[in-house]
Design a protein around this motif. Sequence first.
Motif, PDB file in Angstrom:
ATOM      1  N   ASN A  53       0.659  -1.422   0.037  1.00 60.71           N
ATOM      2  CA  ASN A  53       0.022   0.149   0.353  1.00 60.71           C
ATOM      3  C   ASN A  53       1.110   1.332   0.060  1.00 60.71           C
ATOM      4  N   SER A  54       2.279   1.289  -0.372  1.00 58.99           N
ATOM      5  CA  SER A  54       3.147   2.444  -0.021  1.00 58.99           C
ATOM      6  C   SER A  54       3.745   1.676  -1.372  1.00 58.99           C
ATOM      7  N   MET A  55       4.413   3.807  -1.863  1.00 61.26           N
ATOM      8  CA  MET A  55       4.698   4.348  -3.124  1.00 61.26           C
ATOM      9  C   MET A  55       5.904   4.894  -3.003  1.00 61.26           C
TER      10      MET A  55
ATOM     11  N   ARG B  24      -3.243   8.146   2.309  1.00 55.69           N
ATOM     12  CA  ARG B  24      -4.146   8.062   3.661  1.00 55.69           C
ATOM     13  C   ARG B  24      -2.476   7.809   4.745  1.00 55.69           C
ATOM     14  N   ARG B  25      -1.684   7.571   4.891  1.00 58.84           N
ATOM     15  CA  ARG B  25       0.054   9.424   5.691  1.00 58.84           C
ATOM     16  C   ARG B  25       0.687   8.993   3.832  1.00 58.84           C
TER      17      ARG B  25
ATOM     18  N   ASP C  93      -5.320   4.177   0.303  1.00 57.89           N
ATOM     19  CA  ASP C  93      -6.349   2.955   0.730  1.00 57.89           C
ATOM     20  C   ASP C  93      -5.976   1.638   0.870  1.00 57.89           C
ATOM     21  N   GLU C  94      -6.199   0.541   1.430  1.00 59.22           N
ATOM     22  CA  GLU C  94      -6.252  -0.319   0.809  1.00 59.22           C
ATOM     23  C   GLU C  94      -7.234  -0.923  -0.475  1.00 59.22           C
ATOM     24  N   ASP C  95      -8.583  -0.289  -1.122  1.00 60.56           N
ATOM     25  CA  ASP C  95      -9.386  -0.443  -2.075  1.00 60.56           C
ATOM     26  C   ASP C  95      -9.421   0.664  -3.039  1.00 60.56           C
TER      27      ASP C  95
ATOM     28  N   TRP D 112      -3.178   1.444  -6.796  1.00 58.37           N
ATOM     29  CA  TRP D 112      -1.940   2.624  -7.248  1.00 58.37           C
ATOM     30  C   TRP D 112      -2.205   2.951  -9.131  1.00 58.37           C
ATOM     31  N   GLY D 113      -2.800   2.248  -9.470  1.00 55.76           N
ATOM     32  CA  GLY D 113      -2.390   2.000 -10.546  1.00 55.76           C
ATOM     33  C   GLY D 113      -3.990   3.458 -11.397  1.00 55.76           C
ATOM     34  N   GLU D 114      -4.741   3.410 -10.654  1.00 53.44           N
ATOM     35  CA  GLU D 114      -5.698   4.853  -9.970  1.00 53.44           C
ATOM     36  C   GLU D 114      -5.428   6.209  -9.872  1.00 53.44           C
ATOM     37  N   ILE D 115      -4.345   5.858  -9.336  1.00 52.66           N
ATOM     38  CA  ILE D 115      -3.749   7.309  -8.281  1.00 52.66           C
ATOM     39  C   ILE D 115      -2.334   7.873  -8.971  1.00 52.66           C
TER      40      ILE D 115
END
Length: 200
Positions: free
Chosen positions: A20-22, A65-66, A79-81, A84-87
């Motif tokens: 969930n982190s990039m 989220r962070r 967010d988990e749901d 990454w491709g979306e944002i």
Amino acid sequence: MQAALRPPVSIYTEQSPNPNSMKFVLNRELVPDGLSFDYAEPSEALKEGKNSPLAVALFGVDGVRRVFIAGNFVTLTKDEDIDWGEILFDVKVFLKDYFEADKPVFVKRTIDLNSTRVDADSETVQQIKAALDQYVRPAVESDGGAINFHAFDEETGTVKVLLQGSCSGCPSSTLTLKAGIENLLTRLVPGVKTVEAEGV
């Protein structure tokens, strides 16, 4: 005579062990060496000593989220749901625009308050900090996180560290802590018996 132009902003991404982190790496320094700032929620970005217009703006991006800022990178946790491709593209465009407009990462007081530190550490604490800086921090930063010394209990031999950025909430951080960091510190620093994480 023209003033020297800054090179164009370039950003590349690196995945971290936390799905969930990039990590968004820039071609400029965002934070003075040795400092890092972790924002688990938007209100923290307005706190005295942590105030960051960049973090405030990033919390305005859908799905973020962070926010963690260190060295020349920003690590975002989503967010988990959300995929990454979306944002991912939107975040890169946002960061590029933000830095090309020369907007501030922090208010000046944030860096001032965090740069004046008086160290009166025991020899053991100095050894622990040196080991973390030399052997652990580079690896943790390459994964988009940070590790900071928090406390040492001389009686129990317990070192407490603060894991930030992608390390916070990462499934593999406990394993890294016990198998890697604890193993290293117990070998290098006499008196260290265990290592515990704060803020995970």
